[in-house]
Design an enzyme around this catalytic site. Structure first.
Site, mmCIF file in Angstrom:
data_model
loop_
_atom_site.group_PDB
_atom_site.id
_atom_site.type_symbol
_atom_site.label_atom_id
_atom_site.label_comp_id
_atom_site.label_asym_id
_atom_site.label_seq_id
_atom_site.Cartn_x
_atom_site.Cartn_y
_atom_site.Cartn_z
ATOM 1 N N GLY A 267 46.181 75.596 27.392
ATOM 2 C CA GLY A 267 47.454 75.953 27.119
ATOM 3 C C GLY A 267 48.469 74.936 26.604
ATOM 4 C CB CYS A 268 51.840 74.102 28.049
ATOM 5 S SG CYS A 268 52.709 75.309 27.410
ATOM 6 C CB ALA A 269 47.856 71.110 30.114
ATOM 7 N N GLY A 270 47.028 71.160 26.878
ATOM 8 C CA GLY A 270 46.201 70.921 25.825
ATOM 9 C C GLY A 270 46.526 69.675 24.928
ATOM 10 C CG LEU B 281 53.577 70.361 34.232
ATOM 11 C CD1 LEU B 281 55.193 70.444 34.198
ATOM 12 C CD2 LEU B 281 53.159 70.149 35.561
#
Length: 313
Positions: A104-107, A298
């Protein structure tokens, strides 16, 4: 310092907030098969454009690339994106491939850190990191879920790429990276798989959770790198949303408005999930990298990913 970041991030296809389908498409009913078809068509184009530009701006050719880390969570591709587009880009037949799903956004940070570790494990090898996300195909106008409404307002699509190696001229040295996974937080952020497609999970508890827990998690990662927050000249953070940025500034004792580049990227491009933090980094590079930059993002888990960049002397 264990490796280098070379080339410049290429943020493919994005001049303003971009949606991969015509506006009328979002008002129609689409099942998972149609949504994933739209993902594949857009992701292939974005992947090739971002990969080619990053390789070229690093002064390399596709055959110079030894491995590729491909991060994407907004659709399913099997064969994976780097395999689907290997011939179009011109990769060697023996290229190593590491497709990663679910970050997700942490990628953006986790994927970059993975490519850096792989490059460090084989000094002299060149790794390409590419992240592509088409968040907009998950926009659900049929839902009155508050998370779906927030997603409609926030989501954008994009891609970014970088070349990582222990050799060559460097924009920055990757000093190290780390992650913090908080137990009991699986329902804070992620996707639900439903019949019409993916449904976003954004819990309203995210900002207060960050205010209570972010500093402790970041300090633990920095301690593992032999650093403290006082050693960081500037954050380079994924801008998940306006309230998230405000909560981050509060949790870390930063003056309101400190994360100005993050807000500008969010306002211009929307939340593109994993690629977004690399748009922030590119803008920071254009402004002028400070001595030490800490990238943060995050994502589902609920997890914090961080990576420290040191400007070459």
């Amino acid at each position: 310092m264990f490796d280098r970041l070379s080339g410049v991030f290429d943020n493919a296809g994005i001049d303003e907030r971009q949606l991969v389908a015509p506006l009328a498409w979002y008002g129609e009913n689409h099942g998972w098969a149609e949504r994933n078809k739209a993902y594949l068509a857009a992701a292939d184009t974005l992947f090739v454009d971002a990969a080619r530009a990053a390789i070229e701006r690093a002064g390399l050719s596709p055959t110079d690339i030894d491995g590729v880390v491909a991060v994407s969570t907004t659709g399913i591709a099997t064969p994976s994106l780097e395999a689907r587009n290997a011939q179009a880009i011109g990769f060697r037949p023996d290229i190593r491939r590491v497709p990663v799903f679910g970050l997700g956004c942490a990628g953006g940070v986790s994927g970059l850190a993975t490519a850096a570790r792989l490059a460090a494990a084989e000094p002299g090898s060149r790794w390409l990191f590419v992240t592509v996300e088409t968040c907009s195909i998950s926009i659900r106008l049929d839902s009155d879920d508050p998370a779906a409404i927030v997603a409609t307002a926030l989501f954008g699509d994009g891609a970014a790429a970088a070349v990582i190696s222990t050799e060559g001229d460097a924009l920055a040295h990757v000093e190290g990276s780390g992650e913090r996974l908080w137990p009991g937080t699986l329902e804070i952020m992620g996707w639900r798989v439903e019949d019409p497609g993916l449904a976003v999970v954004f819990d309203r508890a995210i900002p207060p959770f960050l205010e209570s827990n972010l500093r402790e998690g970041l300090d633990a990662i920095l301690d593992g790198l032999g650093l403290s927050f006082a050693d960081v000249d500037r954050l380079c953070s994924h801008p998940g949303g306006a309230k998230v940025l405000t909560a981050m500034e509060s949790a870390l004792g930063l003056q309101t408005g400190t994360l100005d580049i993050e807000r500008a990227v969010l306002r211009k491009h929307g939340n593109m999930s994993a690629p977004t933090v690399l748009f922030v980094l590119e803008a920071l590079i254009e402004r002028g990298l400070p001595s030490r930059t800490l990238m943060t993002a995050l994502g589902p888990g609920f997890t914090l990913a961080a990576l420290s960049l040191k400007r070459p002397a």
